[in-house]
Design a protein around this motif. Sequence first.
Motif, mmCIF file in Angstrom:
data_model
loop_
_atom_site.group_PDB
_atom_site.id
_atom_site.type_symbol
_atom_site.label_atom_id
_atom_site.label_comp_id
_atom_site.label_asym_id
_atom_site.label_seq_id
_atom_site.Cartn_x
_atom_site.Cartn_y
_atom_site.Cartn_z
ATOM 1 N N ASN A 90 0.830 -1.206 0.000
ATOM 2 C CA ASN A 90 0.000 0.000 0.000
ATOM 3 C C ASN A 90 0.865 1.255 0.000
ATOM 4 O O ASN A 90 1.995 1.256 0.483
ATOM 5 C CB ASN A 90 -0.925 0.011 1.232
ATOM 6 C CG ASN A 90 -1.873 -1.168 1.236
ATOM 7 O OD1 ASN A 90 -2.404 -1.538 0.190
ATOM 8 N ND2 ASN A 90 -2.071 -1.763 2.408
ATOM 9 N N ARG A 91 0.303 2.342 -0.495
ATOM 10 C CA ARG A 91 1.011 3.611 -0.522
ATOM 11 C C ARG A 91 1.028 4.245 0.872
ATOM 12 O O ARG A 91 0.022 4.190 1.595
ATOM 13 C CB ARG A 91 0.357 4.558 -1.524
ATOM 14 C CG ARG A 91 0.613 4.198 -2.978
ATOM 15 C CD ARG A 91 -0.217 5.046 -3.916
ATOM 16 N NE ARG A 91 -1.643 4.709 -3.826
ATOM 17 C CZ ARG A 91 -2.587 5.308 -4.516
ATOM 18 N NH1 ARG A 91 -2.280 6.285 -5.360
ATOM 19 N NH2 ARG A 91 -3.846 4.953 -4.375
ATOM 20 N N ALA A 92 2.157 4.844 1.231
ATOM 21 C CA ALA A 92 2.277 5.526 2.521
ATOM 22 C C ALA A 92 1.634 6.903 2.468
ATOM 23 O O ALA A 92 1.145 7.409 3.485
ATOM 24 C CB ALA A 92 3.746 5.647 2.922
ATOM 25 N N LEU A 93 1.652 7.526 1.278
ATOM 26 C CA LEU A 93 1.026 8.834 1.078
ATOM 27 C C LEU A 93 0.179 8.779 -0.194
ATOM 28 O O LEU A 93 0.617 8.228 -1.205
ATOM 29 C CB LEU A 93 2.080 9.931 0.943
ATOM 30 C CG LEU A 93 2.952 10.206 2.168
ATOM 31 C CD1 LEU A 93 4.105 11.141 1.810
ATOM 32 C CD2 LEU A 93 2.120 10.800 3.306
ATOM 33 N N VAL A 94 -1.018 9.376 -0.115
ATOM 34 C CA VAL A 94 -1.930 9.332 -1.260
ATOM 35 C C VAL A 94 -2.478 10.737 -1.526
ATOM 36 O O VAL A 94 -3.090 11.351 -0.646
ATOM 37 C CB VAL A 94 -3.107 8.363 -1.000
ATOM 38 C CG1 VAL A 94 -4.026 8.299 -2.214
ATOM 39 C CG2 VAL A 94 -2.589 6.979 -0.651
ATOM 40 N N ASP A 95 -2.201 11.247 -2.732
ATOM 41 C CA ASP A 95 -2.796 12.494 -3.218
ATOM 42 C C ASP A 95 -2.624 13.660 -2.237
ATOM 43 O O ASP A 95 -3.589 14.311 -1.841
ATOM 44 C CB ASP A 95 -4.284 12.268 -3.504
ATOM 45 C CG ASP A 95 -4.858 13.374 -4.389
ATOM 46 O OD1 ASP A 95 -4.100 13.930 -5.194
ATOM 47 O OD2 ASP A 95 -6.057 13.684 -4.235
ATOM 48 N N ILE A 96 -1.368 13.917 -1.842
ATOM 49 C CA ILE A 96 -1.075 15.054 -0.955
ATOM 50 C C ILE A 96 -0.953 16.314 -1.797
ATOM 51 O O ILE A 96 -0.123 16.372 -2.709
ATOM 52 C CB ILE A 96 0.233 14.820 -0.160
ATOM 53 C CG1 ILE A 96 0.165 13.490 0.606
ATOM 54 C CG2 ILE A 96 0.503 15.985 0.764
ATOM 55 C CD1 ILE A 96 -0.937 13.420 1.631
ATOM 56 N N ASP A 97 -1.771 17.321 -1.468
ATOM 57 C CA ASP A 97 -1.824 18.517 -2.313
ATOM 58 C C ASP A 97 -1.971 19.762 -1.426
ATOM 59 O O ASP A 97 -2.974 19.924 -0.726
ATOM 60 C CB ASP A 97 -3.030 18.414 -3.267
ATOM 61 C CG ASP A 97 -3.032 19.518 -4.304
ATOM 62 O OD1 ASP A 97 -2.222 19.451 -5.236
ATOM 63 O OD2 ASP A 97 -3.843 20.458 -4.152
ATOM 64 N N PHE A 98 -0.923 20.613 -1.422
ATOM 65 C CA PHE A 98 -1.002 21.884 -0.685
ATOM 66 C C PHE A 98 0.101 22.813 -1.192
ATOM 67 O O PHE A 98 0.990 22.410 -1.937
ATOM 68 C CB PHE A 98 -0.862 21.673 0.826
ATOM 69 C CG PHE A 98 0.517 21.266 1.282
ATOM 70 C CD1 PHE A 98 1.451 22.215 1.675
ATOM 71 C CD2 PHE A 98 0.886 19.921 1.322
ATOM 72 C CE1 PHE A 98 2.718 21.849 2.094
ATOM 73 C CE2 PHE A 98 2.154 19.549 1.743
ATOM 74 C CZ PHE A 98 3.071 20.508 2.123
ATOM 75 N N GLN A 99 0.019 24.069 -0.748
ATOM 76 C CA GLN A 99 0.985 25.079 -1.176
ATOM 77 C C GLN A 99 1.344 25.960 0.012
ATOM 78 O O GLN A 99 0.492 26.249 0.855
ATOM 79 C CB GLN A 99 0.395 25.922 -2.310
ATOM 80 C CG GLN A 99 1.389 26.876 -2.963
ATOM 81 C CD GLN A 99 0.743 27.657 -4.098
ATOM 82 O OE1 GLN A 99 -0.152 28.477 -3.871
ATOM 83 N NE2 GLN A 99 1.176 27.395 -5.324
ATOM 84 N N ALA A 100 2.628 26.362 0.079
ATOM 85 C CA ALA A 100 3.084 27.255 1.152
ATOM 86 C C ALA A 100 4.033 28.286 0.565
ATOM 87 O O ALA A 100 4.781 27.992 -0.370
ATOM 88 C CB ALA A 100 3.770 26.464 2.246
ATOM 89 N N LYS A 101 3.985 29.509 1.140
ATOM 90 C CA LYS A 101 4.844 30.592 0.666
ATOM 91 C C LYS A 101 5.677 31.135 1.812
ATOM 92 O O LYS A 101 5.395 30.860 2.990
ATOM 93 C CB LYS A 101 3.994 31.714 0.059
ATOM 94 C CG LYS A 101 3.225 31.295 -1.187
ATOM 95 C CD LYS A 101 2.442 32.461 -1.758
ATOM 96 C CE LYS A 101 1.693 32.036 -3.030
ATOM 97 N NZ LYS A 101 0.917 33.168 -3.614
ATOM 98 N N SER A 102 6.703 31.902 1.466
ATOM 99 C CA SER A 102 7.566 32.508 2.475
ATOM 100 C C SER A 102 6.717 33.297 3.468
ATOM 101 O O SER A 102 5.775 33.999 3.089
ATOM 102 C CB SER A 102 8.574 33.445 1.813
ATOM 103 O OG SER A 102 9.498 32.717 1.036
#
Length: 577
Positions: free
Chosen positions: A347-359
Amino acid sequence: MLKIARGRMSVWAVTGAFLFMIVQVISSLNLPSLTANIVNNGVAKGDINYIWRVGAEMVGFALLSVLAAVGNVFLAARTSQHLGQQLRSDIYRKVINFSNDEFDQVETSSLITRTTNDVVQIQNVAMMALRMMIMAPIMLVGASVLAYSKNQRLTLIFLVILPLMAIFIGIVMWFAVPLFRAMQTKTDKINLVFREGLTGVRVIRAFRRDKFEQERFEGANQDYTHNAIKVFSIMAVMFPIMTLMMSATNVGITWFGAQLIADFSMPVGNLIAFLTYAMQILMSFMMLSMVFVLIPRAQASALRIQEVLSLDSKIKDQPKPAALPADLDHSELTFDHVDYRYRGAENRALVDIDFQAKSGQTVAIIGGTGSGKTSLVSLLPRFYDVEAGQISLNGTDIRDYSQHDLREAVSFVPQTAILFTGTVRENMQYGDPNASDEAIWRALKIARADDFITADAGLDTHVEQGGGNFSGGQRQRLAIARALVKDAAVYVFDDSFSALDFKTDSQLRAELREDSRIQNRIVIIVAQRIATVADADLILVLDNGRLVGKGTHAQLKADNAVYQEIIASQLKDGEAE
């Protein structure tokens, strides 16, 4: 073996050792013939001058043999030790560049054995190769030719004794070689059990498993011991039987030689020389057999070392890597539908991780044990590579940057606080080798570590192996300070506040928020406590490797079931406010 040695042994040194050995063997082979001449032409005829002249030649050959032996031993020792040095350096250099996937393939205890015990086996065989493996065949051929020149009929004895010795040595090798090979694996097992016992000694004592661990180590130790006793008992049988065969050969030569002397078919001196040549032939044959017994063990070690050296890292740089922007104050990190699976996992340890971060943003990651928090942040410095999706830094896939540049841009504090033997200053300069004392004290202050360091010897405070002279919380704060010394675009704290009390945790996070440099960077905090993540600009909630919620504390508290469960498990009614 040859593949391991190629390029790591000086051709000139090997050639020199070979030439010195040829001189030594030729000098040694001349001595029995000179002895025969003294007996036949000097003693038998009473010619004292002849005895002195030939005796002087013998002394000259003996000195030449000694000098050649010294030269050969010097070059052989120097070359074999240099080979060991090169192998250890190459293994360490290879291992230090392994990704976590490769570390998962080869156990740490096995790597230690390969770097120490296996390399020693290669060194010993290299030394033996430049001594016995050169000497034995030359001596065997040379002594056989010279023995034949002294008396052809007596050489028929070797047609009987040499096949017998070959059969006996073959039987010994048949039983001994597999046992020699097994010793390396059993050494791995001892190292594994011993290392686990040392690193886990507190757990062992806490659960009163001392006796169990002692029995486990005793089992591995006895297994190795029994194997070693068996193989060396087999080898021990070899020497008395070989000595018996050599003695029987001497008796046979003396018996038949005496008859030839009585018939005036051979001079006495020739019999003396023939006996010496016979010993040289048998000793050479015995040395050659010993080489063939020990080479398989070294070959097993060579294969184990080659396995490490040929292990290709899955994480590689592009031929022409992209350049990271120099401006660290304006960075953007994006996880674009990222999946990850550990090697061999179903099985996958991570599935469809989606995010964004800025300074300027702080991203917190929270979730239950095994939810994938550490797996997620381990992808950022490319300890592992994604299976699907993409991680971008400043709009460029992180796989397009060189690993060196990427890790220069990321300052990482792992779950386990690792400190190295030395001083506090030396440990802090892992973050930045050129860091000034002022910059180090600034980082220590932010990490709330300046109080217990000041109280001791300042930055010259000694750090024991693994930071054993500090408490768990102190080690964590020093590890955090080391990361803060480095000027990076992204700071990752992987559950590195877990050993801190709530007050210190709160003060440390306040210091991070107030620091002018950190305010313009991306900060990622992995934590278990709600109090640690509540102030973050973006909170990611993980559950079984899936991103089940993202937002601020207020948003998640209002509508995310998993986050609400975590709050309920940690806070009393009303405290979540």
